[in-house]
Design an enzyme around this catalytic site. Sequence first.
Site, PDB file in Angstrom:
ATOM      1  N   ASP A  81      -1.241  -3.398  -9.755  1.00  0.00           N
ATOM      2  CA  ASP A  81      -1.463  -1.797  -9.682  1.00  0.00           C
ATOM      3  C   ASP A  81      -0.475  -1.286  -8.719  1.00  0.00           C
ATOM      4  O   ASP A  81      -0.815  -0.602  -7.902  1.00  0.00           O
ATOM      5  CB  ASP A  81      -2.863  -1.656  -9.333  1.00  0.00           C
ATOM      6  N   ASP A 112       2.091  -4.317  -3.943  1.00  0.00           N
ATOM      7  CA  ASP A 112       2.503  -5.077  -4.993  1.00  0.00           C
ATOM      8  C   ASP A 112       4.020  -5.264  -5.380  1.00  0.00           C
ATOM      9  O   ASP A 112       4.414  -6.085  -5.787  1.00  0.00           O
ATOM     10  CB  ASP A 112       1.861  -4.059  -6.423  1.00  0.00           C
ATOM     11  N   GLN A 142      -5.751   3.540   9.206  1.00  0.00           N
ATOM     12  CA  GLN A 142      -6.734   2.408   9.393  1.00  0.00           C
ATOM     13  C   GLN A 142      -5.873   1.522  10.274  1.00  0.00           C
ATOM     14  O   GLN A 142      -5.639   0.340   9.703  1.00  0.00           O
ATOM     15  CB  GLN A 142      -7.311   1.724   8.042  1.00  0.00           C
ATOM     16  N   HIS A 181      -0.626  -7.206   1.590  1.00  0.00           N
ATOM     17  CA  HIS A 181      -1.606  -8.049   1.057  1.00  0.00           C
ATOM     18  C   HIS A 181      -1.124  -9.128  -0.293  1.00  0.00           C
ATOM     19  O   HIS A 181      -1.408 -10.115  -0.370  1.00  0.00           O
ATOM     20  CB  HIS A 181      -2.868  -7.108   0.345  1.00  0.00           C
TER      21      HIS A 181
HETATM   22  O1  RIB Z   1      -7.073  -3.820  -0.683  1.00  0.00           O
HETATM   23  C1  RIB Z   1      -5.897  -4.190  -0.646  1.00  0.00           C
HETATM   24  C2  RIB Z   1      -5.422  -4.152  -2.353  1.00  0.00           C
HETATM   25  O2  RIB Z   1      -5.796  -2.816  -2.914  1.00  0.00           O
HETATM   26  C3  RIB Z   1      -3.934  -4.314  -2.507  1.00  0.00           C
HETATM   27  O3  RIB Z   1      -4.022  -5.011  -3.807  1.00  0.00           O
HETATM   28  C4  RIB Z   1      -3.412  -3.068  -2.708  1.00  0.00           C
HETATM   29  O4  RIB Z   1      -2.286  -2.998  -3.510  1.00  0.00           O
HETATM   30  C5  RIB Z   1      -4.716  -2.217  -3.382  1.00  0.00           C
HETATM   31  O5  RIB Z   1      -4.331  -2.522  -4.671  1.00  0.00           O
HETATM   32 CA    CA Z   2      -2.553  -4.194  -5.414  1.00  0.00          CA
END
Ligand code: RIB
Ligand code: CA
Length: 314
Positions: A10, A15, A231, A243
Amino acid sequence: MATRIILDVDTGTDDAVALMTAALSPDLDLVGATTVNGNTGIDSTTENTLRVFEWIGMPRVPVHRGMSRPMARSQMQQLNPASRIHGDLLDLPPSTITAQPGHAVDWLIDTLLASDGDITLVPVGPLTNIAMAIVKEPAILAKIPEIVLMGGAHDHGNSTASAEFNIWLDPEAARIVVSCGRPIRMVPLDATHRALVSAEDASRLRALGTPAGEAAARFVLQRIDGYDATQPMPHRLGAAPVHDALAVCAVIDPTVLTTEFIPVDVETGGELSVGRTVCDFRFRSRQPANVHFATDADEPKFNRMLREILGRTA
Ligand code: RIB
Ligand code: CA
């Protein structure tokens, strides 16, 4: 032998780093990317994905556009597209390439059924596409060797007190995936928040002198600005999680994570807890373990991997 993967994204800023890492790693064979509604709407997540591949000189990686809203429930409150962590459109030149014809769910089904059962799925957004493919054609399950997903949280949420964004946005889809019976490695906030990328790390990425290094540095600094403002990481201002890239690195080198094999399910009914990944570390549910849940990550190794891979060019 490179590991074949499909990345479901997404595309937002983390990403984007995951896409570049997957595309440039010599240890991965990126079969294609599928886009889903999440950080922003499907039009923008698809455009952003195309921008990333064009930026790193890999315009032929197939991109298929996927689901535009959650499976069952109405569109959860769409994050403000101008959110400081992602924004709506990435700070990259507009794409001159287009997504492939056909829906991402159908492409996932066709590609998995035609495969030798050697394509690892790496979803790093809401799990709507993956769940829809499983529901539409359950025969794909036998063809999925592993699902390595970014999502979930035990210790703390980020969308709510209970839930992490990818699971929270489409909890019904997440529940279908975690209970699908195939091997699952979950890369939750418990791990990603222990593998931060700092402003100094961003400078090292920019110093690589490659398109991927430059873009990753830009996105990391944008993320640090957003996290510090909205945050902040405890005791770590000036650093942010990336992430989705950690999930890709976990496919390349599983030792970047520490995992426990436990029963995990997804709350879909609670008022305060909808979207929570319920992690049964003490096996109180008497259910069998179904998820390798990452409880920690190796931050120096993660940052070394990013520099090694994003220092490459197409
Ligand atoms: O909570 C983090 C996730 O949510 C990651 O994949 C970020 O890109 C959003 O999609
Ligand atoms: Ca993501």
